[in-house]
Write a protein that holds these residues in place. Structure first.
Motif, PDB file in Angstrom:
ATOM      1  N   ILE A 178      44.228  28.128  39.062  1.00 48.71           N
ATOM      2  CA  ILE A 178      45.371  29.019  39.302  1.00 48.71           C
ATOM      3  C   ILE A 178      45.239  29.722  40.647  1.00 48.71           C
ATOM      4  O   ILE A 178      46.021  30.605  40.976  1.00 48.71           O
ATOM      5  CB  ILE A 178      45.552  30.069  38.173  1.00 48.71           C
ATOM      6  N   GLY A 179      44.235  29.345  41.423  1.00 50.63           N
ATOM      7  CA  GLY A 179      44.060  29.919  42.756  1.00 50.63           C
ATOM      8  C   GLY A 179      42.703  30.583  42.893  1.00 50.63           C
ATOM      9  O   GLY A 179      41.904  30.610  41.948  1.00 50.63           O
ATOM     10  N   THR A 180      42.484  31.117  44.088  1.00 54.46           N
ATOM     11  CA  THR A 180      41.221  31.789  44.356  1.00 54.46           C
ATOM     12  C   THR A 180      41.426  33.273  44.111  1.00 54.46           C
ATOM     13  O   THR A 180      42.335  33.879  44.672  1.00 54.46           O
ATOM     14  CB  THR A 180      40.796  31.544  45.816  1.00 54.46           C
ATOM     15  N   GLY A 181      40.593  33.824  43.261  1.00 53.20           N
ATOM     16  CA  GLY A 181      40.776  35.245  42.955  1.00 53.20           C
ATOM     17  C   GLY A 181      39.801  35.704  41.903  1.00 53.20           C
ATOM     18  O   GLY A 181      38.744  35.092  41.709  1.00 53.20           O
ATOM     19  N   ARG A 182      40.190  36.761  41.220  1.00 53.47           N
ATOM     20  CA  ARG A 182      39.325  37.289  40.162  1.00 53.47           C
ATOM     21  C   ARG A 182      40.208  37.831  39.034  1.00 53.47           C
ATOM     22  O   ARG A 182      41.366  38.200  39.258  1.00 53.47           O
ATOM     23  CB  ARG A 182      38.433  38.394  40.713  1.00 53.47           C
ATOM     24  N   PRO A 183      39.638  37.893  37.827  1.00 53.29           N
ATOM     25  CA  PRO A 183      40.460  38.334  36.701  1.00 53.29           C
ATOM     26  C   PRO A 183      40.731  39.831  36.733  1.00 53.29           C
ATOM     27  O   PRO A 183      39.919  40.595  37.258  1.00 53.29           O
ATOM     28  CB  PRO A 183      39.587  37.989  35.492  1.00 53.29           C
ATOM     29  N   GLY A 184      41.836  40.239  36.139  1.00 49.12           N
ATOM     30  CA  GLY A 184      42.067  41.653  35.860  1.00 49.12           C
ATOM     31  C   GLY A 184      41.268  42.027  34.621  1.00 49.12           C
ATOM     32  O   GLY A 184      40.897  41.166  33.821  1.00 49.12           O
ATOM     33  N   TRP A 185      41.028  43.322  34.465  1.00 53.01           N
ATOM     34  CA  TRP A 185      40.193  43.807  33.356  1.00 53.01           C
ATOM     35  C   TRP A 185      40.788  43.445  31.989  1.00 53.01           C
ATOM     36  O   TRP A 185      40.080  43.001  31.088  1.00 53.01           O
ATOM     37  CB  TRP A 185      40.046  45.315  33.522  1.00 53.01           C
ATOM     38  N   HIS A 186      42.097  43.625  31.841  1.00 48.16           N
ATOM     39  CA  HIS A 186      42.704  43.418  30.524  1.00 48.16           C
ATOM     40  C   HIS A 186      42.532  41.980  30.040  1.00 48.16           C
ATOM     41  O   HIS A 186      42.243  41.723  28.882  1.00 48.16           O
ATOM     42  CB  HIS A 186      44.183  43.791  30.563  1.00 48.16           C
ATOM     43  N   LEU A 187      42.696  41.049  30.988  1.00 48.62           N
ATOM     44  CA  LEU A 187      42.611  39.631  30.657  1.00 48.62           C
ATOM     45  C   LEU A 187      41.239  39.270  30.082  1.00 48.62           C
ATOM     46  O   LEU A 187      41.129  38.443  29.172  1.00 48.62           O
ATOM     47  CB  LEU A 187      42.886  38.805  31.922  1.00 48.62           C
ATOM     48  N   GLU A 218      47.157  47.633  24.600  1.00 46.25           N
ATOM     49  CA  GLU A 218      48.553  47.173  24.579  1.00 46.25           C
ATOM     50  C   GLU A 218      48.657  45.871  25.392  1.00 46.25           C
ATOM     51  O   GLU A 218      49.329  44.920  24.985  1.00 46.25           O
ATOM     52  CB  GLU A 218      49.416  48.280  25.208  1.00 46.25           C
ATOM     53  N   ASN A 219      47.960  45.845  26.522  1.00 41.71           N
ATOM     54  CA  ASN A 219      47.988  44.650  27.372  1.00 41.71           C
ATOM     55  C   ASN A 219      47.243  43.479  26.727  1.00 41.71           C
ATOM     56  O   ASN A 219      47.678  42.332  26.823  1.00 41.71           O
ATOM     57  CB  ASN A 219      47.394  44.955  28.752  1.00 41.71           C
ATOM     58  N   GLU A 220      46.142  43.797  26.071  1.00 46.16           N
ATOM     59  CA  GLU A 220      45.415  42.721  25.360  1.00 46.16           C
ATOM     60  C   GLU A 220      46.323  42.069  24.319  1.00 46.16           C
ATOM     61  O   GLU A 220      46.345  40.844  24.181  1.00 46.16           O
ATOM     62  CB  GLU A 220      44.190  43.295  24.632  1.00 46.16           C
ATOM     63  N   ILE A 221      47.035  42.923  23.579  1.00 48.70           N
ATOM     64  CA  ILE A 221      47.938  42.402  22.546  1.00 48.70           C
ATOM     65  C   ILE A 221      49.004  41.509  23.186  1.00 48.70           C
ATOM     66  O   ILE A 221      49.258  40.386  22.744  1.00 48.70           O
ATOM     67  CB  ILE A 221      48.595  43.571  21.767  1.00 48.70           C
ATOM     68  N   ALA A 222      49.595  42.006  24.259  1.00 45.27           N
ATOM     69  CA  ALA A 222      50.670  41.253  24.905  1.00 45.27           C
ATOM     70  C   ALA A 222      50.178  39.896  25.407  1.00 45.27           C
ATOM     71  O   ALA A 222      50.789  38.858  25.137  1.00 45.27           O
ATOM     72  CB  ALA A 222      51.249  42.075  26.059  1.00 45.27           C
TER      73      ALA A 222
END
Ligand code: AMP
Ligand code: ZN
Length: 492
Positions: free
Chosen positions: A200-209, A238-242
């Motif tokens: 999905i590209g070069t980067g890093r995950p967000g915390w929620h993910l 809330e973000n984890e649920i989504a």
């Protein structure tokens, strides 16, 4: 009866039972390893420990997963400031966290997982979200969750987010906005930041993910219970649920367990407020690990707890009473048999203790009958109205108490020893309480550090402190000689 707990999601007190009838599958958000944890963080981990220990006592097996967040905004910031890659920055704080868990008798989860070791699962989740139209990529190469794709957003925190989706995006890991925003799933690389080359590209995950991907990896798409501190309810949980439910169409967790804050003077204990103590700080002040544990668990998780030193003193005295009784009971010479009165006291204490914990883990109400039993047993010992069978029964009830509270069996020496070794290594011997030093063997470095502190105290005309240090050293057989060349010391 079975354990009932308040469920943030249902807004009710619900029974907690494994869906598969065998093992309770639970996920607890773990630490972000950018610094040492403070006792507010550990209050949350301790209350989760009470939960898992009580489940065990009730005969329920547990599969407890905890993440170690070893990549996030704060870690990247601190590692950059220290001039090291995050992979070199986080291990010492991960180890410190594990050591602090051990100090506080917090059982290790069955599975501890590092975010940086699960990038593949996170990437896959973003791809699945994109496939159902719930994730989109922006021009800079970051990925966001499309809030409009998940109408149930807000169901956990019960925030009224109707019509509040303002179409704006937020890319920081932590935010407290009333309006719901499309949040970052994956952040495109910024110069100098750690990144991963992925599909999905070069980067890093967000915390929620991170948490969604790891929870589902080890517990499946739907599990029994999800835990964390109250601040995580929104937006993190809330973000984890989504992120999870938009893909799976299944409830991520049936039960949501949130631990209320530890406060200092009415304000949340936190790094950013600067009003925090770490377990190490308190150990170096001479408090025992067991007292820290008891002080943090005696107020039930549903209530905020104001931290005070009086609370630690009270906990110390309470533990002393428990341990003294156990020693006294074991040493007593008692005739065989049982008495109706002592058996009844023990039965009542045990029943009330279990009932209080089953009732939403009410640790305060669970403690009370145990201390009633301590009182009754002490007076029976005084009056000679206790028999050997009663002793066995009382010890068995205390063992059940300790299976959850874990403060009677004395494991206090090692955490204190480890904290002192750490203070020495970090050059923090000036933080050590004199009484504590008096109780420990002093190394040369520790003595040098104290003498340096005494010199400073004298320069500042703080003679009370400088005398205190001299007396302290004298009590340990260290003689100080002031000469025109400075201070020398020798062991008597
Ligand atoms: P962190 O390392 O900041 O991600 O936090 C680890 C855990 O500690 C999370 O579950 C937080 O909700 C919790 N936490 C943070 N501050 C406090 C506090 N003052 N009282 C209780 N729990 C807290
Ligand atoms: Zn989490």
């Amino acid at each position: 009866m079975t354990l009932r707990l308040y469920n943030t999601l249902s807004g009710q007190t619900d029974p907690v039972e494994p869906a598969d009838g065998d093992t309770l599958r639970m996920y607890a958000c773990g630490p972000t390893v950018y610094d040492y944890g403070h006792i507010g963080n550990f209050r949350t981990f301790l209350q989760v420990d009470i939960l898992r220990r009580f489940l065990h006592l009730e005969g329920v097996k547990v599969r407890h997963v905890m993440n170690i967040t070893d990549v996030d905004d704060k870690i990247i910031r601190n590692a950059a400031a220290a001039g090291v890659p995050i992979g070199e920055y986080t291990p010492r704080y991960t180890q410190a966290f594990l050591d602090d868990l051990d100090s506080l008798q917090i059982e290790r989860p069955e599975i501890l997982t590092r975010a940086t070791e699960h990038i593949a699962q996170m990437v896959e989740l973003v791809q699945r979200l994109a496939a159902v139209g719930a994730a989109y990529k922006t021009e800079d190469g970051s990925w966001y969750f499309r809030l409009a794709a998940f109408p149930e957003y807000g169901k956990l925190s019960k925030k009224d987010l109707e019509g509040m989706t303002d179409g704006a995006r937020v890319d920081v890991d932590e935010y407290e906005k009333d309006s719901a925003r499309d949040f970052a799933l994956w952040k495109a690389t910024k110069p100098g930041e750690t990144s991963w080359d992925t599909a999905i590209g070069t980067g890093r995950p967000g915390w929620h993910l991170e948490c969604s991907a790891m929870a589902m990896e080890y517990l499946g798409e739907s599990f029994d219970l999800h835990a964390g501190g109250e601040d995580l309810m929104f937006p993190h949980h809330e973000n984890e649920i989504a992120q999870s439910e938009a893909v799976t169409q299944k409830p991520l967790a049936r039960h949501w367990f949130h631990v209320r804050f530890l406060l200092v003077d009415g304000r949340k204990m936190s790094k950013s407020e600067g009003n925090f103590f770490t377990p190490r700080d308190l150990l170096l002040k001479g408090y025992k690990a067991s007292a820290i544990r008891l002080a943090l668990i005696s107020v039930p998780y549903r209530h905020q707890l104001n931290f005070t030193f009086e609370g630690l003193v009270e906990a110390t005295a309470a533990i002393d009473r428990l341990r003294t009784l156990v020693t006294r009971l074991k040493a007593a010479t008692l005739a065989d048999g049982t008495t109706d009165a002592m058996q009844a006291s023990a039965d009542k204490a045990e029943a009330e203790y279990i009932a209080a914990l089953e009732n939403d883990l009410n640790t305060a109400e669970a403690r009370a009958p145990i201390f009633d039993l301590v009182r009754a047993t002490n007076s029976a010992l005084d009056q000679g109205t206790i028999l050997a069978g009663d002793r066995e029964r009382v010890l068995a009830v205390l063992a059940k108490f300790d299976a959850v509270f874990a403060v009677i069996a004395d494991h206090d020496a090692e955490p204190t020893r480890a904290a002192l070794a750490w203070a020495e290594e970090q050059g923090l011997m000036d933080k050590v309480a004199p009484e504590l030093l008096a109780a420990q063997g002093l190394s040369d470095e520790a003595i040098d550090a104290l003498i340096a502190e005494r010199n400073t105290a004298r320069k500042q005309r703080n003679f009370r402190r400088s005398d205190e240090i001299r007396d302290e050293l004298a009590a340990r057989g260290i003689v100080i000689e002031d000469s025109k060349d400075g201070v020398r010391w020798k062991r008597k």
